[in-house]
Motif scaffolding. Sequence first.
Motif, PDB file in Angstrom:
ATOM      1  N   ILE A 130      21.882 -18.690  31.897  1.00 53.33           N
ATOM      2  CA  ILE A 130      21.919 -19.533  30.706  1.00 53.33           C
ATOM      3  C   ILE A 130      20.936 -20.673  30.892  1.00 53.33           C
ATOM      4  O   ILE A 130      21.104 -21.507  31.791  1.00 53.33           O
ATOM      5  N   CYS A 133      22.285 -26.260  29.290  1.00 53.32           N
ATOM      6  CA  CYS A 133      23.734 -26.418  29.431  1.00 53.32           C
ATOM      7  C   CYS A 133      24.265 -27.493  28.498  1.00 53.32           C
ATOM      8  O   CYS A 133      25.135 -28.285  28.839  1.00 53.32           O
ATOM      9  N   ALA A 141      28.774 -20.593  28.223  1.00 58.61           N
ATOM     10  CA  ALA A 141      29.160 -20.414  29.622  1.00 58.61           C
ATOM     11  C   ALA A 141      30.680 -20.378  29.775  1.00 58.61           C
ATOM     12  O   ALA A 141      31.230 -19.544  30.511  1.00 58.61           O
ATOM     13  N   ILE A 152      27.511 -16.158  36.677  1.00 62.45           N
ATOM     14  CA  ILE A 152      26.840 -16.970  35.659  1.00 62.45           C
ATOM     15  C   ILE A 152      25.897 -17.927  36.361  1.00 62.45           C
ATOM     16  O   ILE A 152      26.314 -18.655  37.272  1.00 62.45           O
ATOM     17  N   LEU A 154      23.534 -21.175  35.844  1.00 59.67           N
ATOM     18  CA  LEU A 154      23.291 -22.308  34.960  1.00 59.67           C
ATOM     19  C   LEU A 154      21.954 -22.934  35.309  1.00 59.67           C
ATOM     20  O   LEU A 154      21.723 -23.322  36.460  1.00 59.67           O
ATOM     21  N   VAL A 197      29.380 -18.731  40.326  1.00 62.61           N
ATOM     22  CA  VAL A 197      28.539 -19.606  39.503  1.00 62.61           C
ATOM     23  C   VAL A 197      27.382 -20.107  40.357  1.00 62.61           C
ATOM     24  O   VAL A 197      27.595 -20.683  41.426  1.00 62.61           O
TER      25      VAL A 197
END
Length: 346
Positions: A130, A133, A141, A152, A154, A197
């Motif tokens: 992604i 943010c 998210a 995921i 970020l 993450v």
Amino acid sequence: MENIRLKSGVDFFISAHSKSLIISPTFGTSTFQINEPYDLAWQMLKTLSEPISVANLKRQFRSDDPNSFDVFLNFLVEKGLITSQSNDSQLNNHDAIKYKRQMAYFEQSETFSEESSRCQKGLATKSIAIIGCGGAGAPIAELLAASGIGTIELIDGDTVELSNLGRQIAYDEQDVGQPKTTCLSKRLKRINPDIAVKTTERFVTEENICGVLSENDFTVVAADWPMPDLLYWVDNVSFKNQTCYACISNSLPTIRVGPIFDPSKSLCYQKYENALEQKWPEVKEYERVANSFEYNKSATPWACYSAASILVGQIIQKLLTGHSTLDGKTFLLNLETLAVRKGIEI
């Protein structure tokens, strides 16, 4: 050995009004009525509420009335009211409870052909990056984490500001001044401790994008700067790595979700921009000017989460089936009037 059971959402009851057995699935558009005698059908439905092998079902019910048994079982199969369940596809008890409602959706939807537990397991193997943010990226998210996406990543070089908190509700005032990636990572792990993450605390540039987007199954472009350059950079990496990506806008009153760009279908940003320029020749000039007027853009929590919810549903569809309704298309929804407009299609 595979077991069978009623699909989740298949409700049934005996109607005192019509003196018949009513089968009313919450999915689809049909309700079925079975007139007396319905004792065999009633008992089979109650038994099929839990997984059972076909052999055991036959032993329990077929001997007394083979023809009625075969007719009713075939009826359930033809109407899509039962599902098979292989032992090797089952989730552990923790995940089966946690994702029960989501797996019910996979099971009831005509979009997904795999068993619901295989769909859920499939999400755990996927990795999504992604970029950005903020108002779009943070809720995306959160929703992906709750859905059980395995990894995921970020990507953002920004810090949380007080002006973010009116719409970016993944953060609070204690986060002000802290990196968004760090704060959002903690939030995602609270939502779902089982996922991985990764954080990249930097802004994406043309020079670093190849390294940033090297190991993901899907990318979400949720940043609004620098546009349209960022989309061209992502487009190049996407075609090189043969991975899909999507973009989104949550400005009011009309949110835009999509397109999803798919290199395997030759769906790229250049084609989208060409189609957009045919409708609006000044679009490139507008995009560059709009970047310098950030505070003119409106955004609310409900716009952010509305757009994110629609996109996440389409991403999951894309990851599990290879296609989505937003492949090469944009979805436009006015959140004040709820009017839907057809966007650009390539």
